[in-house]
Structure formats: C-alpha cells, structure tokens
Design a protein around this motif. Structure first.
Motif, mmCIF file in Angstrom:
data_model
loop_
_atom_site.group_PDB
_atom_site.id
_atom_site.type_symbol
_atom_site.label_atom_id
_atom_site.label_comp_id
_atom_site.label_asym_id
_atom_site.label_seq_id
_atom_site.Cartn_x
_atom_site.Cartn_y
_atom_site.Cartn_z
ATOM 1 N N SER A 1 -47.911 79.603 82.326
ATOM 2 C CA SER A 1 -48.623 80.875 82.429
ATOM 3 C C SER A 1 -50.126 80.712 82.689
ATOM 4 C CB SER A 1 -48.416 81.701 81.157
ATOM 5 O OG SER A 1 -48.937 81.009 80.047
ATOM 6 N N GLU B 1 -48.509 87.960 86.257
ATOM 7 C CA GLU B 1 -49.613 88.280 85.351
ATOM 8 C C GLU B 1 -49.421 89.668 84.759
ATOM 9 O OE1 GLU B 1 -53.571 86.024 86.683
ATOM 10 O OE2 GLU B 1 -52.714 87.202 88.286
ATOM 11 N N LEU C 1 -55.568 85.148 82.026
ATOM 12 C CA LEU C 1 -54.940 85.886 83.123
ATOM 13 C C LEU C 1 -55.855 87.031 83.551
ATOM 14 C CD1 LEU C 1 -51.245 86.002 81.897
ATOM 15 C CD2 LEU C 1 -52.425 84.280 83.245
ATOM 16 N N THR D 1 -56.207 90.109 83.566
ATOM 17 C CA THR D 1 -55.567 91.293 83.003
ATOM 18 C C THR D 1 -56.198 92.588 83.489
ATOM 19 O OG1 THR D 1 -56.994 91.042 81.102
ATOM 20 C CG2 THR D 1 -54.789 90.177 80.894
#
Ligand SMILES: Nc1ncnc2c1ncn2[C@@H]1O[C@H](COP(=O)(O)OP(=O)(O)OP(=O)(O)O)[C@@H](O)[C@H]1O
Ligand SMILES: Nc1ncnc2c1ncn2[C@@H]1O[C@H](COP(=O)(O)OP(=O)(O)OP(=O)(O)O)[C@@H](O)[C@H]1O
Ligand SMILES: [Mg+2]
Ligand SMILES: [Mg+2]
Lengths: 308, 301, 504, 326
Positions: free
Chosen positions: C357, D199, D215, D217
């Motif tokens: 991730s 994501e 990430l 976001t």
C-alpha cells in the motif's frame, strides 16, 4: 457548540432587526410549532445516530402515524394516539431487531422499511385525504399558553429534557453512548448493546409517530405526503447539533440547538418574505457556514485567536 | 374603486420549483403592484405543516387580508379558523378546499379541478370522434401526486364524465406521474407494455406528464397521432406537442388567469363588492384548431 | 496446587476460522488463587482461548466448567465471575474514565448513580498508577498506555474470581508494569483471585506467575510450575527450537561517511529539545524514555507528524526537514506507528494489499496497478517478514496481533527508506518472530545501509536490537551511548531519575 | 464450505462469489436475473425490445448517478445528497446548450457537475468539513442557483429527439445504456485496477491509516466528489435528452434512488467495501423490479410495499447466507 449559539443569536438579531414581528408572540408560537415537528423526528434520529445507526424511516413514519391517529381516533382520540404510538414503537423495534439480527447497516434495513411505510401510508389513505372532525381536540392542541407555547412545543421540550437526563443518569443511556462510540469495545466490556440499539430504534419510531400524530391532530388532517421533507432536515439538524454519524458523540441539548437554527432560519425567511431562490441559497449558506466553522477553517481561526 | 391601494396582503403560496407556481408568483407580484396592493409573497415546499406555521406567522403580522394557496385542501382548516378568529379576511386561490367550510373564506378564485378532469373526458371523446375511432376499448391515466387534492378532483371529474359520455371506454390502468416527465415516461411505458394496442387514449393530468407519455409511446412503437392524447394546462410543452399533432388536446389552466383573478378578488374585497363564494377561471378545451387563440405563451417574468 | 479441584476447567476446545484452526482441542485447568502464565507464538491461539473462556467467541466444540458449574459456551460470562482485559482494548472513547471502569460491573443499576462508586474507582486507578487521570475525563483523551491501565483497572475493579489479562503489558513501560504486577499479586494474596496473564516478555512470566501453560498451533503443549522451568525450556516449548538472545550483535554503522541523519536545534517547545544529533548509515538507534519524556514525540517529529517542530534535519548532508508525512516519505524517511489497529494497517484490506500500500507507484505502470507486480512484491515482503504467503488474499484482521505487526513493518520497509522510524517495533510479537524481525532489521541495516531509529518501552528489545541507546527524561537527553556501554539498570536509572542523579 | 484461498492479493472477479463480503452482491445479481426470467415467462410482451429499453432507460440514469455516488461512499464519506439538485441544474443547462449539438451540451452539463463536485470535494477533502452537511448545503445552494438561473421555468428543447435521447444501438439497447455500460466499466477499472482507485478504497477502509501511509487521500476525496458531481450531471443531461425538457423536478428522487441502488447492490456504507458492478447490479435489480410492478399495473401503494419488502428480503438473504460462512 458556542458557535452554534452565536449563529442562532446572530440570526435572531438579524431577523428582529429586519422584521419587527420576529419576536411577536404569534411568531414565537409558530416557531415552537415547527420546532416541535422537526424536533421530535430529529431527536429520535439523533438517538439512532448516537447508538451508531441511522433511521431512514422517520419521515415516512410521520405520515403513517398521522393516518393511523385519525383513522382509529375518530371516535376516541386516545385509541388513535395509542395505536399510532404502538405502531411507531413496533416499527422501531422491527428496525432494531433487523439491524441487530442481520448485522447489516441500518441504513439498508431502514431504507426497506421506509419504502414499505410510504406504501402503507398511501394504502391507508386510500386515494382520499383523511380528515378529522374532532375540532375540539384540534382547537385544544392549537391553544397557546403564555401566548407563545403550544401543547406540542411543551411536549417536545419535555421530551428533549427527559432524553437528555436519561442519557446522563441511566445505565441504558450509558450503554447507548458506549454502543455508538465503539460497538466492539462495548460488547467486549459488557455493555448491553442489544438493548441499547433496540431502545434507540424504538424511541426513534415512537418519537416520529408522536410527531405525526400530533401534527395530524393540529392540522385535523393526515396525508401520505406529510413528512416528506422531514428526514433530510432532521439529519441536518442532528449533525448541526453536534451528533456525529460515527456514533457516541452529541447530546439532545445540542440537537435542540440544531433544530432551532433551522427553524429560526426558515421562520425568519418566511417572515421577511424571501423569494424561493433566496430561501434555498440562504439555507445552503447557513449550513455551509456551520460546517466551515467545524472544519479546518474554523480550527485555523481558533488557533490564530489562541495564538494572540 | 381604489380602496385596495396601500393595503397590506400576505400571499402564502408554493415554491418556484414548480413551473406553474413560478409563473403565478411572478404574475401576482406584478399585478398586485399595478393595483397598488402591498403584497408579501411567502412560499413553501409543498409542505402543509410548514404552511400551517406560515399562517400563524401571517396572523401575527396582522395584514389587511391573507391570500392562501392551500398546499393541502383540508389540512389547513384549523389554520383558517385561526385566521377567521383573528378577524383577518381570507381569500383562497388555486386549490379549492371542501366547500362545506366555505364560511371560513371570502372567496375562492382559480381553477376548478373537477371540471378540468371532466373537460378532459369530453375532449377525449371528441378526439375519438375526430380521429374516427370507435368509442370502445381502453384508456389509461397518468395522474399527479397521489393524495393531493388536485389529483383526487381531476381523477374524479375525468372518470365520472367519461363513464357518462362513453360507457364502453374502460380505464385500464392508472399510475402516478408525480407532475414529472421522467416518472410519467416510466409509468406509461409499463402500461404500454402490459396493454399494448388495447390502449386507445391517454389522459395525463398535466402537459409536462403528457410529454413523458409521448416519449414512452414512441419507444413502444405506437403512433400517438392515431391515439387520443389529452393533457392539461396548455403549458408550453403542450402547445408544442399539439402543434406537432402528437397530442390531441389539452384543457387550459393558465397561471396568468389565476393570478389575475386572485388580484381581482382582492380588489373586489377591499372595494366592498358583492362576491360569489367561487370564481373559477375558464377551462376551455384546446386542440390544434384553437391553440393559438386560447393559449397565450407564459410571460417570461 | 494441582491436588485441589480446579476453579476453572476447560476441555477439548476447538475453534477454526474458515481454513485456519485457531484451537485444535485445548485443555486447561486453573486453580483458585494462582497466577497462571499463558505462552505461545503469535497465532498460537491464546487470545482465542481467552475469548472462548469469556464467552465472546463460540467454539466449535468443547466444555467449560467454572466453580463446579457447567457454563454455556458462546454467551458472555458474568463479569463478576470471570473478567477479561482484552488484547484489543475495549475502552469506549466517548465515555468518561469512571464509566469505562464501571462498564460491566454488576452493581450498576438501571438508574446509574456514579457517586457511590467514585471512591472505589479512584482507589483502583491510583493503584495502577493513574493518579493523574480525573474520573470524569473522556477516555478518548487518554494515551494508549493510559487506556491499557484503565482497562486493567476495570478488570480489577470488578473483583472477578477469575481475571484474564491478554498482553496487558505490551504498551506499558517498566515502571507501570511494576505497579500493575503489585496489584495483581495483592489480588492473589488478599482475594485469592485466579489470574491468567498472557505476555511475550518472558521475564514477566518468570517474575509473576506460579504456573505456565504453553500453546502451539492451537494445542496444549505443557503446563508446569514456573519454578521448574528455565527460559530456554519455555522458549523451546513455545516454538519448538532454541532462540539465541542476549548477545550483542555487531553494529553495521558505516563510519567515515557523511551522517545519514543530522539534527540541528531540533525541538518542539514544551515537549522536547534534542541535542544536535547525528546518526550514521546502517546504525540502529534506540530512543528510550517514559511517557512524557518526549522520546516518542521526537521520533514522530522526524516523520513530519508534529507540526510546530523547529530546527533542521539533514539526510546524507542535504537538508530535508519534513513538514508532513508525504514529505517525509519523499525524503526517504518511513514511519511505523505504534497504534497498529487505528493507524498502522488497513485491517479490512487483504494482507497483500497492505504490504504494497505504501509503494503503489512501484507496482503500477501509467497509473495502472499491475497484479503480477503486486503478487511478486507482496510475496517477497511476506517471506522476508515471515508472513505466510498463502494468506496474502486474506484480510489483516484475520491475523493474530503479532502477525499484524509484521504486516505493519513490512509495508513501511517496502518503501526502501534511508531512515526507518519505528514506534514500538515489536509490540505484541512473540519471541521467535521477534528475533526474526530483529535479524531482518539488522540485515536491512547491513545490506542497504538503512538507518533505524526506534522508540520502545521494552528494555529487552532496546538491548537486543540497538547499536546505540539514547535515553530521555522530561524532554531532554540524558545519555547517548553505545549498546555495549549500557545495561538494563543504567537505562532504567536514566529514564526514571534523569540527568541530575546521573551526575550525582 | 471454506472458500479456496488463492495467492492473488485481490480476489479475482470470479473468486469468492459467496465469501461473506460478497454474498449480498451475489444474491442481488442472482435475484435480478431470476426476476427478469420469471417476468419473461409470466408476463405477455415482457421480453420485447421496447420494454427492455424502458428498463434500461430507467436504470441508466439512476445507475450513472449511483456509480458516481459509490466513489464517495467507497472512499469513506458515506453518501452525498446533492445529486438531485445537480441533475436538475444539469438538465436545464443541457437543454439551454442544445444548440451546440449533443456532445457540446453533454460536455457543458458535465462541466457544471464537475465544478459543483470539485467545490464540495474541496470543502470536504481539503477543508475537512462534515461530508453530509456539506452536501446538504450544496444541494440547497445548487437548487437556489438553478431556480434563480431558470426562474423556476421549464426549458424546452427545440427540434426532435436526438440520438442520445431516443436512439438505440440495437433494438432494445438504447445509446444511454451503452453509456451506462461504459461508465460502469471505466469506473470499475478505475477503482479496481488503477493506483488512484486503490488509494480511494484504502482511504475508505481506514482514513487515518491511509493518511499515515502517505496515500494521496485529499486528492482521492476531491476526485470522488468530482465523480459524484459528474455522474449526477450526466444523469440530469440524459433525462433532459430523453424528455426534451429541463426543470427543477428532474432528479427529485435521484438521491434516494441512487443510495438505494448502491446499498441494495452491496456497497458497504462504511467505506472500502463494494464494487462498481455491485452498484450496477443494485440499479438493475430495482429497475427490473419497478418495471415488473408497473407492467402488472399494480396500484402505487402495492408497488411501494413490494419494493420495500424486496429490499428487506434481499438484505436478509444476503445477511443470513454470509452468516453461515463466518
Ligand atoms: N476473527 C478471526 N478470523 C479469522 N481468523 C482468526 C480470527 N481471529 C483469530 N484468527 C486466527 O486464529 C489464530 C489464533 O489467533 P489468536 O488471536 O488466538 O492468536 P494469539 O495466540 O493470541 O496470537 P498473538 O500473540 O499474536 O496475539 C490465528 O491464526 C489468527 O489468525
Ligand atoms: N507468519 C504467519 N503469517 C500468517 N499467518 C500465520 C503465520 N504464522 C502462523 N499463522 C497462522 O496462524 C495459525 C496458527 O499459527 P501457528 O504459528 O501456531 O501455526 P504453526 O505452528 O505454523 O502450525 P502448523 O505447523 O500446524 O502449520 C496457522 O493456521 C497459520 O495460518
Ligand atoms: Mg493474542
Ligand atoms: Mg508456527
């Protein structure tokens, strides 16, 4: 919450200055009437949000309970009222049980129940509106005390207070907050999650039914179209009042403020005769201001104020 | 004459999100100003409860008269009683409540929905005659929002009159179109699938809903010019469809007429004229032959 | 001890989750008034056993008797009889501390008056070292360690006959642990409470328990009096082979090159002020201090997580002060959170997805994620962190706590950072896996010359994993020394008493 | 009964149809097909091109809006309530711009939806305001602007219906359905296969962890609202293209229809779980059900009651089936 107060007071001031009737007893009376209808639905919805769920069926319940009230209450109003409230509590229990047993989001189960109820309302109505000829009762509910309070608004205020106190000093209240705050932890630590969830839904059904029944008595009429705009407004009021969708946060007092903000706004706009687009734009703008105050811009403001 | 000038009137009506309402609101503002009436317009989102509180507010302001477009025919009787008790004259427009209670108001001016439904039935029979169709078989109904007073009255007028004039025409099905084109398209499409060629005519209570019916008919491969398509209102979209021949006719209900009548009603009241309990706007039947004469385009503001 | 009839007795407990067999026929007996240690690798089934005993998990098979009564399985047991301090804390953030402690207490009536309980709760909190925490404070305001202590206080306050504590010390510092242990010993001696404690810290097991039960792969391996066990024997029972511990591993710090990390005037006013620190490539540094010492905040500040931090940070000679987490990653600084469940991993996403991730860019081309690249990278990472590659498609939430921690580490290491910051790197990880992780971290330091800074409250970990130890007391550094120059006593002294007494 | 564990990091489209997280979606898909087949067998004229087209017209508009909405839900922001008013405004713009041709008008309405979505995305994603209230406020503001812009009037298209409004690629398969299909496929690929999609989904499962993992976001939250705005605007434009009218009534039920389609399809309201094909399935389920009820000329109230029951039954079945697996 302080900012909500400021918003409320600011709006009150603006409307008082803009229109001398804003503080007239008759207008405050009508403010109480809107507060009652929206407040009851928002209070129930807020309880389900507090326990970490969401009851979409409140608006439809207002229509159905009004119809039950008038259909069964023609000869004896108490029978109608009791039936409407029992129905509301029953549907609330159904919502709660479905959510608990199926362990799916209550948005989905109450969505089904909401559609079902709106169909039921149309069926009850049978193509004709349902009216009430017991004008004595209607008049009694349209009475005014101290020239600003109506029976409905007094009932509503009392319920807000009762729920607020119950949350603070009963085990059930504690468990409701626990179940909403962190469901798994609540289960693990021994809270009675099932009864908390169930009670919240029953209260939601009951309050919405009470709102519908009282509305039907005051208007002397019930229709499947009643309550159509309520759900969204109630959700706005609850969130505006500090109830978090994630559960466990917020209290009835805050919800009352949230409801008042919306009611004062629309009461005031109605009073000054704002045109439709203006009403919509201002409704949006006030909500937007309220969220901005809670979001990052508000935090910057507070931080920079604290820095000085 | 002229006693209305400077009088303060509160008009309680419906939001601009309905086109008819928007035109009406614009017109009544203009006409009232021309008559010298100090008119305040307060609207709501088709919400009887909200309107009830708006009436309370209006009473608090002690106007010289209240002009009310009741969102719900009967829900507002308690509110009307309050108006009467406060000694404020009440005039009604657009929606006519149960006439048993007509001592609560001075006059109702505006449309007669039952008559509109009846006229639509007459027009449908005329369409059958005109198109040389045998008055046999089925028709369908696309109604307004279920439970509304207008919907109830229009349906009643249409059904009863049709049964009288053409007993061999049966109403196969009826679905709500919610005063909306998209909903009406779907509702009509379902009925076209079920009844197909059995359907000889359609009554859609408003032209904007007839537009949806026409779309559904075309998709189902049916030729609307060969059917008795009757709308309501003589709205801009209806005029277009009548001229193109897809819609046979409509029944006029003009927001301009209604607003004019309402201001007239106020003026008459303030000038102490003798007033009938009801003052209906005309609902002429409209077809391609008379559409240009009868239907005025709705004013732009 | 074994001659008396057991207070609690479980037989043949079995539980499987899908294909995973968590318990494969587990027996256990608990005597009244004993402290019983439960040991086993991550995933051995310890938590599952505890949850079954408490009625929070329904076993597939088995029997349970408490105090001579057959107890129905899968229904929560009366907390006044048997109470659990859960591994995943069950603190309710939006309730006050007192409400959290009173949760599950039997004497709370429908009308809940807190007054009568306040004194008792206060006492319990004080006993576990929470004197500074007001009763009416919302639990969400507590730190992780404080929440753990509240959870322990709840277990104690209920006065249950059987108290099960699932890794209660994982988030605590030694000082706090000592207090908790004192309370537990008192419960045993004064109330004859039966206590079960799960811990991966073997010294705690030896310090506290009377008897020990070892589980492996969901099976009972041994139960013995603690006095009869050696550390080696216990480890062998847990993982089936020996693990070398306690030796000082050679440092891989590169000397004679520019420092990897150089801090100048680095401070967060009111929290900490770091000395002008410099760390070499390949070096592993432990930051040690109690809560409030600022050591953990210093670590977080290096990852750009503490707005308001002043000073400059240079990496390999270039200034790279991060102001936010993305800036830190861009500069080659990776961070592993101590709060695994809340911020460390995506519990509801597959293990494989978690592992890649933080490097989605590396497994995608032109904005498209390449499944083959994901599988390859995830498998590689899983192998190097001893995560079973067959479980990559499963959600992280199905892993035992220790294995979740490995996922949390693996996903940060995937970034290939120059500087890896670890907050409690092996919290809840079993001793076997822990030495695997240390070996892996050491290999990173050696092969890639990666620099590691970690904060830990576990002194064993500090001593085993670091090349260099920096101790903190009340926001200031006490000592910066090579691993060989310190031992547990000296570190403890530094962090408990600060520099004044060092000087003395 | 255990589901085969595979070594792919994400389950492929065919694996684990009955895994607990997928069971509701599967139940709905099967129920949709079963209902359709049953109706074909029992109702005359059911499987005609015109009836199938009518189902697809209804499904396409709601479905496209629901797909946009799903990106908001999956990214962890529950739902948006500004779809209806965006669609209404877009329908007006579409007709106003119809002089530019179908594509021009479509792009114009999409631009409107993108701008409104972007603003909401910025307020929620960058200014971190409450997602639900933001969209309720936006709904009010957009409706106010649209009413002011149109004066509350219906705008009428001149000329006949366009290919977009009335055209079909095959009998029974209108162009709008093709657009819906394309939207579903593109959105499904975006969410399942693209880095941004990963994501977005990870942000939905745990916003705090996503932020700490570095990430992007904020970007995905803004993007999700842009997609929702664009989807709603597209729905409004398609409705306008069908009816040749644009007004404030367009999209009156869109918010609830889209939320219902998404939830019934099996997208979890809590974020991170669910796929775009689930949204499509949920949409088709409700469209087929509505159509069957209409075609049978059930009374309106009966239709509603059956629909409510169907939602409850489907959810119950999904829940009970997935329970067994746990
Ligand atoms: N809810 C669940 N779903 C699927 N598998 C689970 C679940 N809970 C536990 N498991 C599996 O059961 C096994 C035993 O887990 P358990 O939590 O009991 O381990 P543990 O001994 O407490 O480990 P640790 O020391 O890491 O806490 C593990 O393989 C774990 O992955
Ligand atoms: N590193 C790991 N990664 C993922 N899952 C693990 C890991 N270690 C153990 N598990 C899971 O936990 C469960 C029990 O763990 P444990 O370590 O006790 O098994 P084990 O000793 O490897 O047993 P066996 O040798 O019978 O396979 C196993 O089913 C396994 O799937
Ligand atoms: Mg465990
Ligand atoms: Mg093993």
């Amino acid at each position: 919450m302080l900012l909500r107060w400021l918003l409320l007071i600011a709006m009150g001031l603006i409307f008082t200055l803009a229109n001398s009737y804003f503080l007239a007893p008759g207008n405050l009376y009508s403010l109480g009437e809107s507060f009652s209808l929206l407040g009851l639905v928002a209070l129930g919805l807020a309880l389900t949000m507090l326990v970490g769920e969401f009851d979409l069926s409140g608006g439809a319940m207002v229509a159905v309970s009004g119809l039950i009230m008038l259909k069964l209450g023609e000869s004896n109003a108490f029978v109608g009222l009791a039936a409407a409230l029992a129905f509301g509590a029953g549907v609330g229990a159904l919502n709660g049980l479905l959510t608990l047993r199926l362990q799916v989001s209550s948005l989905v189960t109450t969505l089904g129940v909401m559609i079902l109820l709106s169909g039921f309302a149309v069926w009850l109505e049978g193509g004709q509106g349902v009216s009430f000829s017991n004008y004595d009762l209607t008049d009694a509910f349209n009475a005014s005390w101290l020239s600003v309070l109506s029976p409905r608004s007094v009932i509503t205020i009392a319920l807000f207070a009762a729920v607020g106190v119950a949350l603070a000093i009963t085990r059930l209240g504690r468990d409701i907050i626990a179940a909403g705050s962190h469901r798994k932890a609540a289960t693990m630590s021994g809270a009675n999650v099932a009864s908390a969830v169930l009670s919240a839904f029953i209260a939601s059904g009951l309050f919405a039914a009470l709102a519908g029944a009282l509305l039907a008595i005051t208007l002397g009429r019930a229709s499947s179209t009643f309550g159509a705009n309520l759900l969204l407004q109630a959700a706005s009021a609850a969130i505006l009042g500090g109830i978090a969708l994630s559960g466990g946060v917020g209290r009835p007092f805050g919800v009352a403020i949230g409801v008042l903000v919306l009611c004062v706004l629309n009461n005031g706009l109605g009073l000054i005769g704002a045109s439709s687009p203006v009403v919509m734009l201002l409704n949006g703008a006030v909500l937007l201001v309220a969220v901005l105050v809670d979001g990052a811009p508000g935090q910057w403001l507070r931080r920079s104020r604290a820095a000085h | 004459e002229g006693a209305q000038e400077g009088k303060k009137v509160i008009f309680l009506g419906a939001d601009d999100i309905c086109e008819y309402c928007a035109v009406y609101n614009g017109q009544i503002r203009k006409l009232a100003a021309a008559a010298g009436i100090d008119l305040e317009v307060v609207t709501n989102k088709f919400d009887a409860a909200q309107q009830a509180t708006q009436i309370d507010q209006a009473i608090a302001k002690k106007p010289d008269a209240i002009l009310l477009w009741t969102i719900d025919g009967t829900a507002l009787f308690p509110s009307m009683r309050k108006v009467k008790r406060a000694g404020i004259p009440l005039l009604l427009t657009d929606v006519q409540p149960d006439q048993k209670m007509d001592d609560l108001w001075v006059q109702y001016s505006g449309g007669n929905y039952e008559e509109q439904g009846a006229k639509a039935a007459q027009l449908m029979v005329k369409a059958f005659d005109d198109k040389g169709m045998e008055k046999k078989g089925g028709v369908i109904l696309i109604t307004g929002i279920i439970g509304q007073a207008q919907t109830i009255s229009m349906t009643k007028g249409f059904t009863e009159t049709l049964a009288k004039l053409a007993p061999d025409l049966t109403i196969l099905g009826s679905q709500p179109g919610n005063w909306d084109t998209g909903t009406s398209t779907q509702a009509a499409a379902g009925l076209f699938t079920k009844y197909g060629d059995q359907i000889k005519g359609v009554y859609a209570a408003e032209d904007i809903m007839m537009q949806g019916v026409l779309i559904a008919a075309e998709r189902a491969g049916m030729d609307p010019t060969k059917m008795a398509m009757i709308g309501g209102g003589c709205e801009p979209v209806g005029i277009q469809n009548i001229k193109s021949g897809k819609q046979y006719g409509t029944v006029l209900q003009s927001p301009v007429d209604e607003a004019t009548y309402a201001v007239q009603s106020l003026t008459d009241y303030f000038n102490g004229k003798e007033m009938a309990k009801s003052h209906y706007v005309p609902h002429p039947m409209v077809t391609a032959a008379n559409v240009d004469q009868v239907c005025k385009p709705w004013p732009k503001d | 001890m074994t001659t008396r009839a057991p207070l609690l007795s479980a037989r043949g407990l079995k539980k499987s989750y899908g294909g995973v067999q968590a318990l494969r026929g587990m027996d256990i007996d608990l005597a009244e008034g004993e402290i019983h240690g439960l040991c086993g690798e991550n995933g051995a089934g310890k938590s599952t056993l505890v949850k079954i005993l408490g009625g929070f998990v329904t076993p597939d098979d088995g029997e349970l008797g408490i105090a001579g009564q057959i107890v129905p399985l899968g229904r929560p047991v009366d907390p006044a009889l048997l109470s659990i301090v859960h591994q995943e804390l069950s603190i309710i953030p939006h309730l006050s501390v007192i409400d959290n402690v009173m949760m599950g207490a039997r004497d709370v009536r429908a009308l809940y008056r807190r007054g009568p309980f306040r004194a008792h709760v206060r006492q319990t909190l004080d006993a576990v070292g929470l004197q500074h925490v007001p009763l009416d404070l919302l639990a969400e305001k507590l730190t992780l360690a404080e929440r753990q202590l509240v959870e322990i206080a709840r277990g104690i306050a209920r006065g249950a006959r059987v108290l099960l504590l699932d890794e209660p010390t994982a988030t605590l510092s030694d000082g706090e642990i000592e207090k908790v242990f004192a309370v537990l010993r008192r419960l045993k001696s004064e109330n004859a409470t039966t206590i079960v404690i799960i811990s991966h810290r073997l010294n705690e097991i030896f310090a506290l328990t009377d008897r020990v039960t070892v589980l492996r792969s969901g099976r009972h391996i041994l139960t013995a009096d603690t006095a009869d066990l050696t550390s080696d024997a216990l480890v062998r029972a847990m993982i089936g082979h020996e693990v070398k511990t306690g030796e000082i591993a050679p440092s891989h710090a590169r000397v004679g090159v520019a420092p990897r990390l150089a801090l100048k005037d680095w401070s967060l006013p009111g929290r900490f002020a770091a000395p002008d620190l410099s760390v070499q490539p390949g070096e592993i540094v432990a930051l040690v201090g109690q809560l409030g010492s600022g050591a953990d905040m210093l670590l977080e500040s290096l990852a750009g997580l503490k707005p308001g931090t002043r000073g400059t940070l240079s990496l390999d000679g270039t200034e790279a002060t991060p102001r936010s987490i993305p800036e830190a990653y861009a500069a080659g600084i990776a961070y592993v959170s101590e709060d695994r469940a809340a911020r460390g991993v995506f519990l509801d996403a597959p293990i494989g997805t978690n592992l890649v991730s933080q490097v989605l860019g590396r497994v995608s081309r032109a904005g498209r994620v390449l499944p083959s690249a994901v599988t390859a990278l995830a498998t590689e990472l899983a192998q190097s962190f001893a995560i079973d590659p067959a479980r990559l498609p499963h959600e992280v939430s199905t892993l035992s706590g220790g294995n979740q921690q490995k996922v949390s580490l693996g996903k940060a290491v995937a970034l290939g950072p120059r500087l890896l910051l670890l907050n409690e790197p092996t919290r809840g990880v079993d001793i076997g896996a822990r030495s695997e992780i240390y070996a892996r971290l050491r290999a990173l330091a050696e092969r890639d010359a990666m620099t590691l800074l970690f904060y830990s409250t576990d002194l064993e970990e500090v001593l085993e994993a670091s090349d260099r130890v920096i101790t903190f007391y009340r926001g200031a550094m006490v000592r910066d020394a090579a691993r060989a120059e310190v031992d547990a006593d000296s570190i403890l002294h530094d962090i408990l008493h600060g520099p004044d007494e060092v000087a003395a | 009964m255990s589901t085969q564990s595979r070594s792919a990091p994400l389950p492929g489209p065919l694996s684990g149809l009955f895994a607990p997280a997928r069971v509701q979606a599967t139940v709905i898909q099967i129920a949709t097909v079963a209902m359709f087949l049953l109706a074909c067998l029992t109702v005359d004229n059911y499987a005609t091109a015109s009836n199938i087209a009518s189902i697809l017209y209804a499904a396409s508009t709601v479905g496209i809006a629901a797909v946009g909405l799903a990106s908001v839900t999956i990214s962890g922001n529950l739902f948006a309530l500004s779809l209806g008013s965006t669609a209404a405004f877009a329908s007006i713009i579409y007709i106003q711009l119809s002089g530019l041709g179908v594509i021009g008008a479509l792009l114009g309405s999409l631009a409107l939806g993108v701008v409104f979505g972007l603003i909401q995305g910025i307020v929620v994603g960058l200014l971190r305001c409450n997602a639900i209230i933001t969209t309720i406020a936006a709904s009010s503001l957009i409706a106010g602007l649209a009413t002011a812009f149109s004066g509350g009037r219906t705008v009428l298209a001149t000329g006949g219906p366009s290919w977009l409004g009335n055209g079909a690629i095959l009998p029974g398969i209108p162009w709008q359905a093709v657009i819906f299909l394309v939207v579903v496929v593109v959105a499904e690929l975006l969410l399942q296969r693209s880095r941004t999609g990963w994501e977005l989904r990870l942000r939905g499962t745990n916003p705090a962890a996503a932020e700490l993992a570095g990430l992007r976001t904020r970007r995905v939250v803004v993007l999700s609202y842009v997609l929702a705005g664009a989807g709603a605007a597209m729905a409004g434009a398609l409705i306008a293209a069908q009816s040749g009218t644009g007004n404030m009534r367009v999209g009156a039920d869109l918010d609830f229809s889209a939320i219902a389609a998404m939830l019934v399809g099996g997208v979890a309201i809590s974020g991170g779980r669910g796929r775009i094909i689930d949204v499509a399935a949920g949409t088709l389920f409700l469209a087929v059900l509505t159509n069957i009820l209409l075609v049978n000329n059930f009374a309106y109230e009966v239709q509603l009651m059956i629909k409510g029951l169907a939602v409850l039954v489907a959810v119950t079945a999904g829940a009970l089936l997935s329970r067994k697996k746990r």
